[in-house]
Design a protein around this motif. Structure first.
Motif, PDB file in Angstrom:
ATOM      1  N   ILE A 126      25.646  47.051  21.879  1.00  0.00           N
ATOM      2  CA  ILE A 126      26.900  46.609  22.491  1.00  0.00           C
ATOM      3  C   ILE A 126      26.872  46.863  23.994  1.00  0.00           C
ATOM      4  O   ILE A 126      26.537  47.967  24.439  1.00  0.00           O
ATOM      5  N   THR A 127      27.234  45.855  24.759  1.00  0.00           N
ATOM      6  CA  THR A 127      27.327  45.990  26.213  1.00  0.00           C
ATOM      7  C   THR A 127      28.737  45.633  26.657  1.00  0.00           C
ATOM      8  O   THR A 127      29.300  44.639  26.197  1.00  0.00           O
ATOM      9  N   CYS A 128      29.299  46.443  27.535  1.00  0.00           N
ATOM     10  CA  CYS A 128      30.605  46.115  28.107  1.00  0.00           C
ATOM     11  C   CYS A 128      30.637  46.541  29.572  1.00  0.00           C
ATOM     12  O   CYS A 128      29.916  47.448  29.986  1.00  0.00           O
ATOM     13  N   SER A 129      31.463  45.856  30.349  1.00  0.00           N
ATOM     14  CA  SER A 129      31.620  46.166  31.769  1.00  0.00           C
ATOM     15  C   SER A 129      33.100  46.319  32.088  1.00  0.00           C
ATOM     16  O   SER A 129      33.934  45.573  31.571  1.00  0.00           O
ATOM     17  N   PHE A 130      33.413  47.266  32.964  1.00  0.00           N
ATOM     18  CA  PHE A 130      34.805  47.491  33.340  1.00  0.00           C
ATOM     19  C   PHE A 130      34.856  48.250  34.664  1.00  0.00           C
ATOM     20  O   PHE A 130      33.890  48.937  35.041  1.00  0.00           O
ATOM     21  N   PRO A 131      35.964  48.161  35.404  1.00  0.00           N
ATOM     22  CA  PRO A 131      36.091  48.883  36.671  1.00  0.00           C
ATOM     23  C   PRO A 131      36.432  50.353  36.449  1.00  0.00           C
ATOM     24  O   PRO A 131      37.238  50.675  35.569  1.00  0.00           O
ATOM     25  N   VAL A 132      35.824  51.215  37.226  1.00  0.00           N
ATOM     26  CA  VAL A 132      36.093  52.649  37.107  1.00  0.00           C
ATOM     27  C   VAL A 132      37.581  52.929  37.306  1.00  0.00           C
ATOM     28  O   VAL A 132      38.171  53.774  36.618  1.00  0.00           O
ATOM     29  N   SER A 133      38.209  52.220  38.229  1.00  0.00           N
ATOM     30  CA  SER A 133      39.624  52.450  38.545  1.00  0.00           C
ATOM     31  C   SER A 133      40.573  51.941  37.464  1.00  0.00           C
ATOM     32  O   SER A 133      41.741  52.314  37.424  1.00  0.00           O
ATOM     33  N   GLY A 134      40.065  51.059  36.605  1.00  0.00           N
ATOM     34  CA  GLY A 134      40.914  50.453  35.586  1.00  0.00           C
ATOM     35  C   GLY A 134      41.516  49.138  36.026  1.00  0.00           C
ATOM     36  O   GLY A 134      42.178  48.453  35.227  1.00  0.00           O
ATOM     37  N   THR A 135      41.281  48.745  37.284  1.00  0.00           N
ATOM     38  CA  THR A 135      41.829  47.495  37.814  1.00  0.00           C
ATOM     39  C   THR A 135      40.712  46.691  38.486  1.00  0.00           C
ATOM     40  O   THR A 135      40.001  47.200  39.357  1.00  0.00           O
ATOM     41  N   PHE A 136      40.567  45.421  38.093  1.00  0.00           N
ATOM     42  CA  PHE A 136      39.558  44.554  38.687  1.00  0.00           C
ATOM     43  C   PHE A 136      39.969  44.121  40.099  1.00  0.00           C
ATOM     44  O   PHE A 136      41.143  43.815  40.340  1.00  0.00           O
ATOM     45  N   THR A 137      39.009  44.062  41.016  1.00  0.00           N
ATOM     46  CA  THR A 137      39.232  43.362  42.273  1.00  0.00           C
ATOM     47  C   THR A 137      39.094  41.872  41.967  1.00  0.00           C
ATOM     48  O   THR A 137      38.554  41.498  40.918  1.00  0.00           O
ATOM     49  N   PRO A 138      39.566  40.991  42.847  1.00  0.00           N
ATOM     50  CA  PRO A 138      39.426  39.547  42.577  1.00  0.00           C
ATOM     51  C   PRO A 138      37.980  39.129  42.311  1.00  0.00           C
ATOM     52  O   PRO A 138      37.728  38.324  41.398  1.00  0.00           O
ATOM     53  N   GLN A 139      37.031  39.647  43.085  1.00  0.00           N
ATOM     54  CA  GLN A 139      35.631  39.260  42.881  1.00  0.00           C
ATOM     55  C   GLN A 139      35.097  39.811  41.563  1.00  0.00           C
ATOM     56  O   GLN A 139      34.384  39.124  40.827  1.00  0.00           O
ATOM     57  N   GLN A 140      35.440  41.063  41.234  1.00  0.00           N
ATOM     58  CA  GLN A 140      35.012  41.645  39.961  1.00  0.00           C
ATOM     59  C   GLN A 140      35.576  40.847  38.790  1.00  0.00           C
ATOM     60  O   GLN A 140      34.870  40.570  37.817  1.00  0.00           O
ATOM     61  N   ARG A 141      36.820  40.463  38.888  1.00  0.00           N
ATOM     62  CA  ARG A 141      37.441  39.674  37.822  1.00  0.00           C
ATOM     63  C   ARG A 141      36.745  38.321  37.670  1.00  0.00           C
ATOM     64  O   ARG A 141      36.525  37.837  36.559  1.00  0.00           O
ATOM     65  N   GLY A 142      36.382  37.711  38.795  1.00  0.00           N
ATOM     66  CA  GLY A 142      35.716  36.421  38.744  1.00  0.00           C
ATOM     67  C   GLY A 142      34.386  36.483  38.005  1.00  0.00           C
ATOM     68  O   GLY A 142      34.080  35.610  37.181  1.00  0.00           O
ATOM     69  N   ILE A 143      33.604  37.513  38.289  1.00  0.00           N
ATOM     70  CA  ILE A 143      32.311  37.678  37.609  1.00  0.00           C
ATOM     71  C   ILE A 143      32.523  37.988  36.132  1.00  0.00           C
ATOM     72  O   ILE A 143      31.852  37.433  35.255  1.00  0.00           O
ATOM     73  N   TYR A 144      33.480  38.869  35.849  1.00  0.00           N
ATOM     74  CA  TYR A 144      33.755  39.243  34.459  1.00  0.00           C
ATOM     75  C   TYR A 144      34.168  38.019  33.645  1.00  0.00           C
ATOM     76  O   TYR A 144      33.691  37.798  32.530  1.00  0.00           O
ATOM     77  N   GLU A 145      35.053  37.208  34.212  1.00  0.00           N
ATOM     78  CA  GLU A 145      35.536  36.038  33.485  1.00  0.00           C
ATOM     79  C   GLU A 145      34.452  34.976  33.337  1.00  0.00           C
ATOM     80  O   GLU A 145      34.444  34.224  32.356  1.00  0.00           O
ATOM     81  N   ALA A 146      33.516  34.925  34.277  1.00  0.00           N
ATOM     82  CA  ALA A 146      32.383  33.998  34.148  1.00  0.00           C
ATOM     83  C   ALA A 146      31.529  34.363  32.939  1.00  0.00           C
ATOM     84  O   ALA A 146      31.162  33.503  32.125  1.00  0.00           O
TER      85      ALA A 146
END
Length: 223
Positions: free
Chosen positions: A158-178
């Motif tokens: 199992i692989t998962c990715s998430f922000p340490v802060s608990g909140t995505f930056t716009p760029q982090q969210r864009g990559i995650y959603e891709a």
């Protein structure tokens, strides 16, 4: 030792693993030993037998596989709940292993845990002895955890990715959603008769579309 064993065992035929991987399309390389040319060799049967054994499972096997994945999934959630800036990557690994063992009796890892934050999340198979999950987590960084335990030799992965802060930056969210979109589309396309290679190409195409929209790639998908 192998030549001596073969001489004593005197097999009629050696079943050698030599076939094409339908995912990578690479051809398997069979084992060799001195004097092997003395024996008749079957280079087809073993490949097909191994593939059948891998993809066909009994109900009991499926139950064990579900347990291994359910327990490992819960362990990933436990890690996400405890992650804080300033922790070390190996603390995530430790939390994961503790949960699997204490809650599921799963003592062994299916593979060495990959716990990468920041730039380490971009290193394929990071976490081995040469790079042992030893970076401190930064508050603005992403974490990539690739961990799975095994139960009686039935593995989870199992692989998962998430922000340490608990909140995505716009760029982090864009990559995650891709990546999420690529995953959903590949799963939707999965059915008997579809080649693994075609699903790889589908995933790459979906990712390219998103990366172009984000301005990370330039040009067209066809290019």
């Amino acid at each position: 030792e192998i030549p001596a064993f073969m001489s004593e065992f005197a097999p009629d035929t050696l079943f050698l693993y030599e076939g094409v991987n339908t995912d990578s399309r690479a051809k398997g390389t069979p084992a060799t030993f001195e004097g092997m040319d003395k024996y008749a060799a079957d280079r087809e049967t073993l490949h097909e037998a191994v593939y059948e054994a891998r993809v066909i499972k009994s109900e009991q096997e499926l139950e064990v596989m579900r347990f291994a994945n359910k327990t490992s999934s819960a362990a990933h959630v436990a890690v996400m709940r405890q992650v804080r800036a300033g922790m070390m990557e190996y603390e995530m690994e430790s939390t994961f292993l503790h949960h699997c063992y204490s809650k599921g009796g799963m003592r062994h890892q299916a593979y060495t845990a990959i716990c990468g934050c920041g730039p380490n999340a971009s290193v394929l198979h990071y976490g081995h002895a040469g790079a042992p999950n030893n970076r401190k987590l930064g508050g603005s960084q992403m974490v990539l955890n690739d961990m799975g335990n095994e139960y009686y030799c039935y593995a989870s992965d199992i692989t998962c990715s998430f922000p340490v802060s608990g909140t995505f930056t716009p760029q982090q969210r864009g990559i995650y959603e891709a990546v999420l979109d690529a995953t959903v589309q590949v799963m939707s396309a999965l059915r008997p008769g579809v080649e693994w290679f075609a699903m790889h190409e589908l995933a790459e195409r979906v990712l390219a579309v998103h990366l172009i929209k984000l301005g990370i790639l330039h040009g067209t998908v066809e290019e």
